[in-house]
Design an enzyme around this catalytic site. Structure first.
Site, PDB file in Angstrom:
ATOM      1  N   ASN A 109       0.613  -1.270   0.034  1.00 50.20           N
ATOM      2  CA  ASN A 109      -0.075  -0.096  -0.047  1.00 50.20           C
ATOM      3  C   ASN A 109       1.040   1.328   0.070  1.00 50.20           C
ATOM      4  O   ASN A 109       1.931   1.274   0.617  1.00 50.20           O
ATOM      5  CB  ASN A 109      -0.904   0.059   1.382  1.00 50.20           C
ATOM      6  CG  ASN A 109      -1.951  -1.288   1.222  1.00 50.20           C
ATOM      7  OD1 ASN A 109      -2.027  -1.907   0.150  1.00 50.20           O
ATOM      8  ND2 ASN A 109      -2.451  -1.522   2.264  1.00 50.20           N
ATOM      9  N   HIS A 126       6.042  -0.886  -2.847  1.00 46.68           N
ATOM     10  CA  HIS A 126       5.344  -0.172  -3.634  1.00 46.68           C
ATOM     11  C   HIS A 126       5.758   1.247  -3.563  1.00 46.68           C
ATOM     12  O   HIS A 126       4.639   2.037  -4.350  1.00 46.68           O
ATOM     13  CB  HIS A 126       3.879  -0.804  -4.190  1.00 46.68           C
ATOM     14  CG  HIS A 126       3.833  -1.939  -4.789  1.00 46.68           C
ATOM     15  ND1 HIS A 126       2.630  -2.697  -5.119  1.00 46.68           N
ATOM     16  CD2 HIS A 126       4.642  -2.610  -5.424  1.00 46.68           C
ATOM     17  CE1 HIS A 126       2.830  -3.655  -5.577  1.00 46.68           C
ATOM     18  NE2 HIS A 126       3.977  -4.115  -5.899  1.00 46.68           N
ATOM     19  N   THR A 219      -4.961  -8.925   0.763  1.00 47.25           N
ATOM     20  CA  THR A 219      -4.128  -8.933  -0.688  1.00 47.25           C
ATOM     21  C   THR A 219      -4.450  -9.940  -1.672  1.00 47.25           C
ATOM     22  O   THR A 219      -4.725 -11.339  -1.312  1.00 47.25           O
ATOM     23  CB  THR A 219      -2.692  -8.789  -0.730  1.00 47.25           C
ATOM     24  OG1 THR A 219      -2.234  -8.888  -2.022  1.00 47.25           O
ATOM     25  CG2 THR A 219      -1.994 -10.029   0.106  1.00 47.25           C
ATOM     26  N   ALA A 257     -10.419  -7.176   7.404  1.00 50.43           N
ATOM     27  CA  ALA A 257      -9.271  -7.058   8.171  1.00 50.43           C
ATOM     28  C   ALA A 257      -9.662  -6.399   9.514  1.00 50.43           C
ATOM     29  O   ALA A 257      -9.042  -6.722  10.614  1.00 50.43           O
ATOM     30  CB  ALA A 257      -8.413  -6.258   7.372  1.00 50.43           C
TER      31      ALA A 257
HETATM   32  P1  OAD Z   1      -6.544  -6.224  -4.682  1.00 46.48           P
HETATM   33  O1  OAD Z   1      -7.763  -5.362  -5.067  1.00 46.48           O
HETATM   34  O2  OAD Z   1      -5.766  -7.043  -5.816  1.00 46.48           O
HETATM   35  O3  OAD Z   1      -6.905  -7.278  -3.597  1.00 46.48           O
HETATM   36  C1  OAD Z   1      -7.283  -6.692  -2.577  1.00 46.48           C
HETATM   37  C2  OAD Z   1      -7.602  -8.016  -1.814  1.00 46.48           C
HETATM   38  O4  OAD Z   1      -8.237  -7.460  -0.332  1.00 46.48           O
HETATM   39  C3  OAD Z   1      -8.739  -8.985  -2.297  1.00 46.48           C
HETATM   40  O5  OAD Z   1      -8.186 -10.459  -2.083  1.00 46.48           O
HETATM   41  C4  OAD Z   1     -10.234  -8.641  -1.638  1.00 46.48           C
HETATM   42  O6  OAD Z   1     -10.680 -10.022  -1.384  1.00 46.48           O
HETATM   43  C5  OAD Z   1      -9.390  -8.311  -0.067  1.00 46.48           C
HETATM   44  N1  OAD Z   1     -10.123  -7.246   0.596  1.00 46.48           N
HETATM   45  C6  OAD Z   1     -11.384  -6.600   0.261  1.00 46.48           C
HETATM   46  N2  OAD Z   1     -11.970  -5.764   1.246  1.00 46.48           N
HETATM   47  C7  OAD Z   1     -11.361  -6.350   2.395  1.00 46.48           C
HETATM   48  C8  OAD Z   1     -11.502  -6.031   3.815  1.00 46.48           C
HETATM   49  N3  OAD Z   1     -12.344  -5.084   4.256  1.00 46.48           N
HETATM   50  N4  OAD Z   1     -10.620  -6.916   4.854  1.00 46.48           N
HETATM   51  C9  OAD Z   1      -9.537  -7.569   4.268  1.00 46.48           C
HETATM   52  N5  OAD Z   1      -9.538  -7.875   2.836  1.00 46.48           N
HETATM   53  C10 OAD Z   1     -10.339  -7.134   1.954  1.00 46.48           C
HETATM   54  O7  OAD Z   1      -5.316  -5.470  -3.818  1.00 46.48           O
HETATM   55  P2  OAD Z   1      -3.715  -5.831  -3.685  1.00 46.48           P
HETATM   56  O8  OAD Z   1      -3.487  -7.235  -3.676  1.00 46.48           O
HETATM   57  O9  OAD Z   1      -3.255  -4.756  -2.808  1.00 46.48           O
HETATM   58  O10 OAD Z   1       0.364  -2.481  -7.524  1.00 46.48           O
HETATM   59  O11 OAD Z   1      -3.195  -5.249  -5.118  1.00 46.48           O
HETATM   60  C11 OAD Z   1      -1.726  -5.426  -5.380  1.00 46.48           C
HETATM   61  C12 OAD Z   1      -1.165  -4.385  -6.321  1.00 46.48           C
HETATM   62  O12 OAD Z   1      -2.062  -4.614  -7.246  1.00 46.48           O
HETATM   63  C13 OAD Z   1      -1.287  -2.978  -5.557  1.00 46.48           C
HETATM   64  O13 OAD Z   1      -0.187  -2.733  -4.872  1.00 46.48           O
HETATM   65  C14 OAD Z   1      -1.217  -2.148  -7.069  1.00 46.48           C
HETATM   66  C15 OAD Z   1      -2.283  -3.058  -7.825  1.00 46.48           C
HETATM   67  O14 OAD Z   1      -1.805  -2.936  -9.234  1.00 46.48           O
HETATM   68  C16 OAD Z   1       0.638  -1.532  -8.524  1.00 46.48           C
HETATM   69  O15 OAD Z   1       0.061  -0.781  -8.822  1.00 46.48           O
HETATM   70  C17 OAD Z   1       2.137  -1.716  -8.742  1.00 46.48           C
END
Ligand code: OAD
Length: 277
Positions: A109, A126, A219, A257
């Site tokens: 994040n 990132h 994530t 979370a």
């Molecule tokens: P994602 O949007 O890919 O994944 C978010 C995750 O959070 C999913 O698995 C959801 O199910 C979960 N989620 C949603 N609401 C939640 C909550 N209240 N509590 C817990 N979990 C919840 O986001 P990231 O995995 O962070 O990078 O994405 C990784 C990277 O993709 C980012 O850092 C960014 C993006 O492209 C770059 O741009 C380089």
């Protein structure tokens, strides 16, 4: 208790209790309850702004030349929730872990909420929207405060609402960023195609290889190389715990979370019981 699989819960609690070193690997889901949208959920950024166009500097610059309004809309949508966000119960519980165990946060994040909550060892693989980088040297030249981000968001909103021309917007943004030919300052964030920052990335890999438990929170694990962090930890023998509403690898604890992290921290270190509270 609403945890879907109580075996996973007990394994997770015991693993944390016995751990010497824990890595928390966080993604956008940890900040969702602070009002910051995730990327790939239904209301995620990449659903509204396709990553092929918006997740790399080349795409953004090309679009800025042809459709600056759309770029402003994207940047506004990224910046304004982060400018207004406060740490939620999950960030605060992750900070509390430091009282009980050696804890490192490896976060994807860019919102700085782990530090705002009080976590002292945070590796931002990132980058961060709050650091401004000189592109030619790679050096951090300035740190933003929340009010700086809020001011940038307000300028973008005026432009989007047609209360300000593009020239006036660019001129006003110069106090925060630089777009001159010789000086190029921009947020120190990683977009697709960029290298991950060093030594942060190497430190994150080392922490993953040395931890006993890797707690992944919110994530999708869809983006590499960051998603290698749990893989490195698993290969080195760590227990992998995953908190997410969607099914995950490792010991999956289904839930948000904000609900699950405080319950897990409490059960592992702040109560005598193993499972149900
Ligand atoms: P994602 O949007 O890919 O994944 C978010 C995750 O959070 C999913 O698995 C959801 O199910 C979960 N989620 C949603 N609401 C939640 C909550 N209240 N509590 C817990 N979990 C919840 O986001 P990231 O995995 O962070 O990078 O994405 C990784 C990277 O993709 C980012 O850092 C960014 C993006 O492209 C770059 O741009 C380089």
């Amino acid at each position: 208790m609403s945890v879907s699989n109580s075996d996973n819960w007990i394994t997770a609690v015991m693993a944390l209790r016995n751990a010497r070193q824990v890595v928390v690997f966080s993604g956008a889901g940890v900040s969702a309850q602070s009002g910051i949208p995730t990327f790939r959920d239904e209301d995620g950024f990449w659903k509204r702004f396709p990553p092929e166009q918006f997740a790399n500097w080349r795409g953004l610059l090309q679009m800025a030349a042809t459709n600056p309004h759309r770029v402003a809309e994207f940047v506004y949508n990224v910046i304004s929730p982060i400018a207004a966000a406060k740490p939620n119960e999950a960030h605060l519980a992750i900070t509390r872990m430091e009282q009980y165990v050696s804890a490192t946060v490896v976060t994807q994040n860019i919102d700085r909420l782990h530090q705002l909550a009080g976590s002292t060892r945070v590796l931002e693989v990132h980058g961060s929207l709050f650091d401004i980088q000189d592109v030619s040297t790679g050096k951090k030249i300035r740190q933003f405060q929340h009010q700086d981000l809020a001011a940038v968001a307000a300028l973008l909103k005026e432009y989007m609402d047609m209360q300000r021309s593009i020239l006036s917007l660019l001129n006003s943004l110069r106090q925060f960023y630089s777009f001159d030919l010789n000086i190029n300052y921009r947020p120190d964030i990683v977009l697709f195609g960029d290298d991950l920052p060093e030594p942060t990335w190497s430190d994150a890999c080392r922490s993953a290889e040395q931890c006993d438990v890797l707690l992944s929170v919110g994530t999708s694990g869809a983006v590499y190389p960051a998603a290698m962090i749990p893989e490195y930890a698993s290969a080195a023998g760590a227990t992998i715990i995953n908190i997410d509403p969607q099914p995950c690898d490792g010991y999956w604890l289904q839930g948000t979370a904000g609900e699950m992290v405080p319950r897990l921290v409490k059960a592992a270190w702040e109560s005598d019981q193993n499972g149900d509270e």
